[in-house]
Scaffold this active site. Structure first.
Site, mmCIF file in Angstrom:
data_model
loop_
_atom_site.group_PDB
_atom_site.id
_atom_site.type_symbol
_atom_site.label_atom_id
_atom_site.label_comp_id
_atom_site.label_asym_id
_atom_site.label_seq_id
_atom_site.Cartn_x
_atom_site.Cartn_y
_atom_site.Cartn_z
ATOM 1 N N ASP A 1 -8.142 -5.328 -0.624
ATOM 2 C CA ASP A 1 -8.335 -5.909 -1.688
ATOM 3 C C ASP A 1 -7.931 -7.440 -1.886
ATOM 4 O O ASP A 1 -8.108 -8.367 -2.942
ATOM 5 C CB ASP A 1 -8.001 -5.463 -3.228
ATOM 6 C CG ASP A 1 -8.139 -3.650 -3.502
ATOM 7 O OD1 ASP A 1 -6.843 -3.481 -3.116
ATOM 8 O OD2 ASP A 1 -9.366 -3.829 -3.632
ATOM 9 N N HIS B 1 0.724 -1.722 -0.011
ATOM 10 C CA HIS B 1 0.088 0.279 -0.082
ATOM 11 C C HIS B 1 1.040 1.071 0.194
ATOM 12 O O HIS B 1 2.178 1.435 0.908
ATOM 13 C CB HIS B 1 -0.844 0.195 1.653
ATOM 14 C CG HIS B 1 -2.140 0.498 1.206
ATOM 15 N ND1 HIS B 1 -1.759 2.223 1.227
ATOM 16 C CD2 HIS B 1 -3.615 0.523 0.047
ATOM 17 C CE1 HIS B 1 -2.944 2.444 1.343
ATOM 18 N NE2 HIS B 1 -3.819 1.552 0.565
HETATM 19 C C1 SDX Z 1 -6.102 0.480 -3.338
HETATM 20 O O1 SDX Z 1 -4.542 4.630 -1.881
HETATM 21 C C2 SDX Z 1 -5.530 4.097 -1.405
HETATM 22 O O2 SDX Z 1 -6.155 4.370 -0.697
HETATM 23 C C3 SDX Z 1 -5.806 2.845 -2.485
HETATM 24 C C4 SDX Z 1 -6.572 1.956 -1.494
HETATM 25 C C5 SDX Z 1 -8.265 2.728 -1.512
HETATM 26 O O3 SDX Z 1 -8.780 2.575 -0.706
HETATM 27 O O4 SDX Z 1 -8.571 3.549 -2.242
HETATM 28 O O5 SDX Z 1 -6.227 1.793 -0.619
HETATM 29 C C6 SDX Z 1 -6.843 0.794 -3.251
HETATM 30 O O6 SDX Z 1 -5.426 0.309 -4.308
HETATM 31 C C7 SDX Z 1 -4.707 -0.971 -2.148
HETATM 32 C C8 SDX Z 1 -3.923 -1.528 -3.589
HETATM 33 C C9 SDX Z 1 -4.523 -1.859 -3.829
HETATM 34 N N1 SDX Z 1 -3.356 -2.780 -5.199
HETATM 35 C C10 SDX Z 1 -2.712 -3.520 -5.241
HETATM 36 O O7 SDX Z 1 -2.851 -4.845 -4.362
HETATM 37 C C11 SDX Z 1 -1.163 -4.333 -6.265
HETATM 38 C C12 SDX Z 1 -0.534 -5.054 -5.842
HETATM 39 N N2 SDX Z 1 0.236 -3.513 -4.880
HETATM 40 C C13 SDX Z 1 1.504 -2.762 -5.389
HETATM 41 O O8 SDX Z 1 1.086 -3.312 -6.561
HETATM 42 C C14 SDX Z 1 1.903 -2.098 -5.028
HETATM 43 O O9 SDX Z 1 2.308 -1.784 -3.327
HETATM 44 C C15 SDX Z 1 1.136 -0.637 -4.381
HETATM 45 C C16 SDX Z 1 0.640 -0.069 -5.947
HETATM 46 C C17 SDX Z 1 -0.675 -0.894 -3.953
HETATM 47 C C18 SDX Z 1 2.271 0.554 -3.941
HETATM 48 O O10 SDX Z 1 3.142 0.610 -4.458
HETATM 49 P P1 SDX Z 1 4.376 1.530 -3.548
HETATM 50 O O11 SDX Z 1 3.728 1.931 -2.088
HETATM 51 O O12 SDX Z 1 4.217 2.442 -4.419
HETATM 52 O O13 SDX Z 1 5.647 0.601 -3.528
HETATM 53 P P2 SDX Z 1 6.397 0.163 -3.998
HETATM 54 O O14 SDX Z 1 5.789 0.276 -6.024
HETATM 55 O O15 SDX Z 1 7.726 1.623 -4.627
HETATM 56 O O16 SDX Z 1 7.560 -0.962 -4.146
HETATM 57 C C19 SDX Z 1 8.052 -1.098 -3.101
HETATM 58 C C20 SDX Z 1 8.564 -2.273 -3.339
HETATM 59 C C21 SDX Z 1 9.425 -2.492 -4.132
HETATM 60 O O17 SDX Z 1 10.702 -3.721 -4.528
HETATM 61 P P3 SDX Z 1 12.132 -2.904 -4.488
HETATM 62 O O18 SDX Z 1 11.837 -2.059 -6.267
HETATM 63 O O19 SDX Z 1 12.496 -2.000 -3.519
HETATM 64 O O20 SDX Z 1 12.780 -4.121 -4.295
HETATM 65 O O21 SDX Z 1 7.871 -3.472 -2.831
HETATM 66 C C22 SDX Z 1 7.560 -4.588 -4.021
HETATM 67 C C23 SDX Z 1 8.147 -3.616 -4.514
HETATM 68 O O22 SDX Z 1 8.814 -3.946 -5.974
HETATM 69 N N3 SDX Z 1 6.181 -4.406 -3.636
HETATM 70 C C24 SDX Z 1 5.830 -5.658 -4.114
HETATM 71 C C25 SDX Z 1 4.489 -5.317 -3.563
HETATM 72 N N4 SDX Z 1 4.186 -4.137 -4.039
HETATM 73 C C26 SDX Z 1 5.053 -3.315 -3.675
HETATM 74 N N5 SDX Z 1 6.347 -6.185 -4.467
HETATM 75 C C27 SDX Z 1 5.265 -7.371 -4.987
HETATM 76 N N6 SDX Z 1 3.961 -7.378 -4.717
HETATM 77 C C28 SDX Z 1 3.518 -6.869 -4.497
HETATM 78 N N7 SDX Z 1 2.307 -6.635 -4.162
#
Ligand code: SDX
Length: 391
Positions: A328, A271
């Protein structure tokens, strides 16, 4: 807990959006709507009572809530021409595409009553959106099944009317299942607002240009559709099914996520704000067991989700990156047990989020300080250069 806000501490980035609607403490896993903890609202309130709270700032009196509810019931009908709009779309259309385009089409019926600075228009269109979005959503569902649309039954509560529109058929009576009704009410409350997430920021940005409520909400629906945002609840079920059908072990799948093999992610995890357990996910997980048991449904995908969570919560890759289940991760298992197809899951998220979008749109549009949205840019492109042969 002191009741102070970030502003009191003076460390807020002045470019940040100021809002009085929802408070999140991502490190502590706290979520409050107008100061009320989400745990208390989810267990004691209703979707419409919370919608009033988000929009008007206080809990409604019983007469206010009754009038709000009755007003919404009186606006559930869609114009008969708008029902024909659905026949122009293929039955294979994704319900989220249907939703965003139908809401945009809805605005064409009220163009002379959509002045964002006319309080009467704003109130009326808030009621129209709350009343008609569930009907449009149910019609998208019915269209995907090739079934006849039902008319809303205004003798039913908001949630029960929505369930009947989705699962009732003309040829036989429909009895609302109270377990489904209570579970859906709670899930909708958990989704009603979430501060400046991508879709809400979209609604505020579009509203800041002077666009009307319908067009702003339609834009929010499009933003929510993305698999990294609201589309994640659908992507979680696809992920669980893919693991189960491929016969791949959970551990092997987790290893593929950690190695970032072909960009695979653990959907429903992580998140932008919560770097702790999403309080909504905790409540949804509690409900999942309860609802499936009460519905007499056992779903191996729920067990698979729990196994995935258990592994991830104890794996350094996820712990170091502070990745926890978000709202989710477990919702889809409950929606599936209720009988909704996977492609309706994000539509359910949109219905849940609608009151927050409306409240945030109204807050932005009514604030004289609100300027047209224009996010800042840092230019990193080519330096000045001359066109070949230019004099
Ligand atoms: C919602 O904003 C809100 O409030 C949204 C929401 C709402 O109520 O409106 O809460 C609803 O959208 C919830 C999120 C739903 N999305 C997912 O579940 C999709 C999977 N999650 C990721 O895509 C990700 O966690 C995000 C987009 C939700 C958040 O991404 P961030 O905080 O920008 O983190 P990042 O992409 O910078 O990742 C940081 C690290 C990275 O690794 P490194 O490059 O440091 O090695 O964490 C890893 C990412 O690769 N990572 C994940 C991951 N999420 C982040 N690795 C594996 N699986 C994941 N889900």
């Amino acid at each position: 807990q002191t009741g102070h806000t970030a502003l009191d501490y003076g460390f807020v980035n002045t470019a940040a959006t100021k809002s009085a609607i929802t408070f999140i403490d991502g490190d502590a896993g706290i979520l409050r709507y107008r100061g009320y903890p989400i745990e208390q609202l989810a267990k004691n309130s209703t979707y419409l009572e919370v919608a009033w709270l988000l929009i008007y700032g206080e809990l409604p009196t019983s007469s206010q809530l009754e009038e709000f509810d009755n007003n919404i019931r009186r606006h559930t009908l869609l114009h008969e021409d708008l029902k024909r709009f659905f026949s122009a779309l293929p039955h294979t259309a994704h319900p989220m595409s249907v939703l965003s385009s139908a809401v945009s089409a809805l605005s064409t019926y009220y163009e002379n009553q959509s002045d964002p600075h006319n309080p009467e228009h704003v109130e009326l269109n808030t009621i129209r959106m709350l009343a008609k979005l569930p009907v449009i959503a149910a019609y998208a569902h019915k269209k995907s099944k090739g079934q006849a649309f039902l008319y809303p039954d205004n003798s039913l509560s908001f949630v029960d009317n929505f369930l009947k529109l989705n699962f009732g058929v003309l040829s036989e009576p429909y009895e609302v299942n109270p377990v489904m009704s209570r579970a859906l009410e709670r899930l909708l409350i958990l989704h009603e607002d979430h501060e400046q997430n991508a879709s809400t920021s979209t609604v505020r940005l579009v509203g800041s240009t002077g666009a009307n409520q319908f067009s702003s909400i339609s834009a929010g629906i499009s933003a929510l559709y993305g698999p990294l945002h609201g589309g994640a609840n659908e992507a979680v079920l696809d992920m669980l099914r893919q693991i189960r059908e491929s016969g791949e072990s959970v551990q092997r799948f987790v290893e593929r996520v950690k190695s970032k093999e072909d960009g695979v992610k653990l959907m429903g995890f992580g998140h932008r704000v919560y770097k702790n357990y999403d309080p909504r996910a905790r409540l949804v997980k509690e409900s999942a067991d309860e609802v499936l048991t009460e519905l007499g449904v056992s779903d191996p995908l729920l067990d698979l989700a729990k196994e995935l969570e258990e592994i991830a919560l104890h794996d350094d890759y996820f712990v170091e990156r502070r990745l926890y289940p978000n709202v989710d991760f477990y919702t889809g298992v409950i929606y599936k047990a209720m009988g909704f197809p996977t492609r309706m899951f994000t539509v359910l998220f949109a219905i849940g989020r609608l009151p927050g979008w409306l409240a945030q749109w109204r807050e932005a549009v009514s604030d004289p300080q609100t300027k047209i949205g224009r996010p800042q840019q840092l230019y990193i492109g080519a330096p000045r250069r001359d066109y070949p042969g230019a004099v």
